[in-house]
Design a protein around this motif. Structure first.
Motif, PDB file in Angstrom:
ATOM      1  N   ARG A  39       0.834  -1.209   0.000  1.00 33.15           N
ATOM      2  CA  ARG A  39       0.000   0.000   0.000  1.00 33.15           C
ATOM      3  C   ARG A  39       0.870   1.261   0.000  1.00 33.15           C
ATOM      4  O   ARG A  39       0.577   2.224  -0.704  1.00 33.15           O
ATOM      5  CB  ARG A  39      -0.954  -0.001   1.195  1.00 33.15           C
ATOM      6  CG  ARG A  39      -2.127  -0.952   1.047  1.00 33.15           C
ATOM      7  CD  ARG A  39      -3.177  -0.737   2.133  1.00 33.15           C
ATOM      8  NE  ARG A  39      -2.705  -1.091   3.455  1.00 33.15           N
ATOM      9  CZ  ARG A  39      -2.785  -2.315   3.998  1.00 33.15           C
ATOM     10  NH1 ARG A  39      -3.320  -3.302   3.310  1.00 33.15           N
ATOM     11  NH2 ARG A  39      -2.330  -2.553   5.210  1.00 33.15           N
ATOM     12  N   ALA A  40       1.959   1.236   0.762  1.00 32.09           N
ATOM     13  CA  ALA A  40       2.865   2.388   0.808  1.00 32.09           C
ATOM     14  C   ALA A  40       3.517   2.599  -0.562  1.00 32.09           C
ATOM     15  O   ALA A  40       3.677   3.738  -1.003  1.00 32.09           O
ATOM     16  CB  ALA A  40       3.928   2.183   1.877  1.00 32.09           C
ATOM     17  N   ARG A  41       3.881   1.531  -1.246  1.00 33.78           N
ATOM     18  CA  ARG A  41       4.484   1.636  -2.578  1.00 33.78           C
ATOM     19  C   ARG A  41       3.491   2.247  -3.559  1.00 33.78           C
ATOM     20  O   ARG A  41       3.836   3.137  -4.333  1.00 33.78           O
ATOM     21  CB  ARG A  41       4.926   0.258  -3.066  1.00 33.78           C
ATOM     22  CG  ARG A  41       5.719   0.300  -4.348  1.00 33.78           C
ATOM     23  CD  ARG A  41       6.216  -1.073  -4.826  1.00 33.78           C
ATOM     24  NE  ARG A  41       6.654  -1.971  -3.784  1.00 33.78           N
ATOM     25  CZ  ARG A  41       6.003  -3.090  -3.425  1.00 33.78           C
ATOM     26  NH1 ARG A  41       4.909  -3.446  -4.026  1.00 33.78           N
ATOM     27  NH2 ARG A  41       6.467  -3.855  -2.462  1.00 33.78           N
ATOM     28  N   VAL A  42       2.247   1.803  -3.501  1.00 35.61           N
ATOM     29  CA  VAL A  42       1.217   2.344  -4.395  1.00 35.61           C
ATOM     30  C   VAL A  42       0.991   3.827  -4.100  1.00 35.61           C
ATOM     31  O   VAL A  42       0.912   4.648  -5.015  1.00 35.61           O
ATOM     32  CB  VAL A  42      -0.099   1.538  -4.269  1.00 35.61           C
ATOM     33  CG1 VAL A  42      -1.255   2.256  -4.937  1.00 35.61           C
ATOM     34  CG2 VAL A  42       0.080   0.138  -4.852  1.00 35.61           C
ATOM     35  N   GLN A  47       1.716   9.544  -5.518  1.00 34.71           N
ATOM     36  CA  GLN A  47       2.218  10.872  -5.163  1.00 34.71           C
ATOM     37  C   GLN A  47       3.284  11.335  -6.154  1.00 34.71           C
ATOM     38  O   GLN A  47       3.322  12.508  -6.532  1.00 34.71           O
ATOM     39  CB  GLN A  47       2.772  10.868  -3.740  1.00 34.71           C
ATOM     40  CG  GLN A  47       1.698  10.735  -2.688  1.00 34.71           C
ATOM     41  CD  GLN A  47       2.255  10.503  -1.285  1.00 34.71           C
ATOM     42  OE1 GLN A  47       3.438  10.207  -1.112  1.00 34.71           O
ATOM     43  NE2 GLN A  47       1.396  10.630  -0.287  1.00 34.71           N
ATOM     44  N   ALA A  48       4.141  10.431  -6.589  1.00 35.99           N
ATOM     45  CA  ALA A  48       5.163  10.783  -7.574  1.00 35.99           C
ATOM     46  C   ALA A  48       4.515  11.179  -8.889  1.00 35.99           C
ATOM     47  O   ALA A  48       4.939  12.133  -9.547  1.00 35.99           O
ATOM     48  CB  ALA A  48       6.127   9.619  -7.778  1.00 35.99           C
ATOM     49  N   SER A  49       3.471  10.471  -9.269  1.00 30.25           N
ATOM     50  CA  SER A  49       2.764  10.784 -10.512  1.00 30.25           C
ATOM     51  C   SER A  49       2.134  12.170 -10.441  1.00 30.25           C
ATOM     52  O   SER A  49       2.216  12.954 -11.398  1.00 30.25           O
ATOM     53  CB  SER A  49       1.697   9.719 -10.781  1.00 30.25           C
ATOM     54  OG  SER A  49       0.980  10.008 -11.938  1.00 30.25           O
ATOM     55  N   VAL A  50       1.531  12.495  -9.316  1.00 33.58           N
ATOM     56  CA  VAL A  50       0.933  13.820  -9.132  1.00 33.58           C
ATOM     57  C   VAL A  50       2.020  14.896  -9.177  1.00 33.58           C
ATOM     58  O   VAL A  50       1.856  15.935  -9.818  1.00 33.58           O
ATOM     59  CB  VAL A  50       0.149  13.881  -7.794  1.00 33.58           C
ATOM     60  CG1 VAL A  50      -0.198  15.314  -7.416  1.00 33.58           C
ATOM     61  CG2 VAL A  50      -1.108  13.038  -7.882  1.00 33.58           C
ATOM     62  N   ARG A  53       3.152  15.482 -12.763  1.00 35.60           N
ATOM     63  CA  ARG A  53       2.156  16.268 -13.505  1.00 35.60           C
ATOM     64  C   ARG A  53       2.219  17.737 -13.093  1.00 35.60           C
ATOM     65  O   ARG A  53       2.112  18.629 -13.940  1.00 35.60           O
ATOM     66  CB  ARG A  53       0.754  15.701 -13.291  1.00 35.60           C
ATOM     67  CG  ARG A  53       0.444  14.497 -14.151  1.00 35.60           C
ATOM     68  CD  ARG A  53      -1.038  14.162 -14.173  1.00 35.60           C
ATOM     69  NE  ARG A  53      -1.608  13.952 -12.858  1.00 35.60           N
ATOM     70  CZ  ARG A  53      -1.658  12.780 -12.220  1.00 35.60           C
ATOM     71  NH1 ARG A  53      -1.174  11.717 -12.776  1.00 35.60           N
ATOM     72  NH2 ARG A  53      -2.210  12.690 -11.029  1.00 35.60           N
ATOM     73  N   LEU A  54       2.373  17.993 -11.812  1.00 35.39           N
ATOM     74  CA  LEU A  54       2.454  19.371 -11.319  1.00 35.39           C
ATOM     75  C   LEU A  54       3.686  20.082 -11.888  1.00 35.39           C
ATOM     76  O   LEU A  54       3.596  21.224 -12.343  1.00 35.39           O
ATOM     77  CB  LEU A  54       2.494  19.382  -9.791  1.00 35.39           C
ATOM     78  CG  LEU A  54       2.560  20.749  -9.124  1.00 35.39           C
ATOM     79  CD1 LEU A  54       1.336  21.587  -9.475  1.00 35.39           C
ATOM     80  CD2 LEU A  54       2.671  20.594  -7.621  1.00 35.39           C
ATOM     81  N   VAL A  55       4.820  19.401 -11.890  1.00 37.46           N
ATOM     82  CA  VAL A  55       6.039  19.990 -12.445  1.00 37.46           C
ATOM     83  C   VAL A  55       5.872  20.252 -13.944  1.00 37.46           C
ATOM     84  O   VAL A  55       6.249  21.316 -14.442  1.00 37.46           O
ATOM     85  CB  VAL A  55       7.262  19.079 -12.179  1.00 37.46           C
ATOM     86  CG1 VAL A  55       8.470  19.502 -12.994  1.00 37.46           C
ATOM     87  CG2 VAL A  55       7.606  19.085 -10.694  1.00 37.46           C
TER      88      VAL A  55
END
Length: 182
Positions: A39-42, A47-50, A53-55
């Protein structure tokens, strides 16, 4: 049955269920830890994907703002006339409202800067910069790369102006954007 056998039998009868319970408890703990790591990996991947996208969105905004600023500057009569003193004056006056950029240079098609938002204390030539060459080639906006240390734009007509804006977010406030990308 003697006392020793009875005691040994009783110990085995008590120890077996306790051992089984301990093994079951350890197994459940290992399974739960494994599930929690999954669950932590997912969550970390989401969060990395978000963040990516923000960057990307922020980078796109910086490029768009840089292009808009440089297009406005391209329309200044002082730029069209290559009036360096007047151009310098106009850019210096614009700089406070352009906090997103550390500096702006206006250069001729050969890459030679003739005015900037900060005083030019030495000759600056951007002819060897890839973003400048690309802007001249495509006659549009070009960036120095994924971090947009500099954004260049070339006018649509041959012999027109070139401009370079150094976004403040990508620089540590250098004097001029002539220190980026070669």
């Amino acid at each position: 049955m003697n006392m020793a056998n009875l005691r040994g039998s009783l110990i085995v009868k008590l120890f077996a269920p306790l051992s089984l319970a301990a093994i079951l408890l350890v197994s459940i703990t290992i399974y739960h830890s494994s599930q929690e790591r999954s669950r932590a990996r997912v969550r970390a991947q989401q969060q990395a994907s978000v963040a990516v996208r923000l960057v990307a969105d922020t980078q796109e905004d910086v490029l768009e703002r840089g292009a808009q600023v440089l297009k406005v500057i391209a329309g200044l009569p002082s730029v069209a006339k290559r009036d360096a003193a007047r151009c310098q004056e106009e850019l210096a006056g614009m700089q406070p409202s352009l906090e997103a950029f550390t500096s702006i240079l206006v250069v001729d098609p050969q890459g030679q800067a003739f005015c900037g938002s900060l005083p030019l204390t030495a000759p600056v030539n951007l002819a060897d910069r890839s973003h400048f060459r690309q802007a001249l080639e495509i006659r549009d906006v070009a960036s120095s790369g994924p971090h947009a240390e500099a954004i260049a734009i070339a006018g649509a007509a041959a012999g027109s102006f070139g401009g370079v804006a150094a976004p403040a977010a990508a620089a540590s406030k250098p004097d001029r954007p002539d220190v980026t990308d070669k």
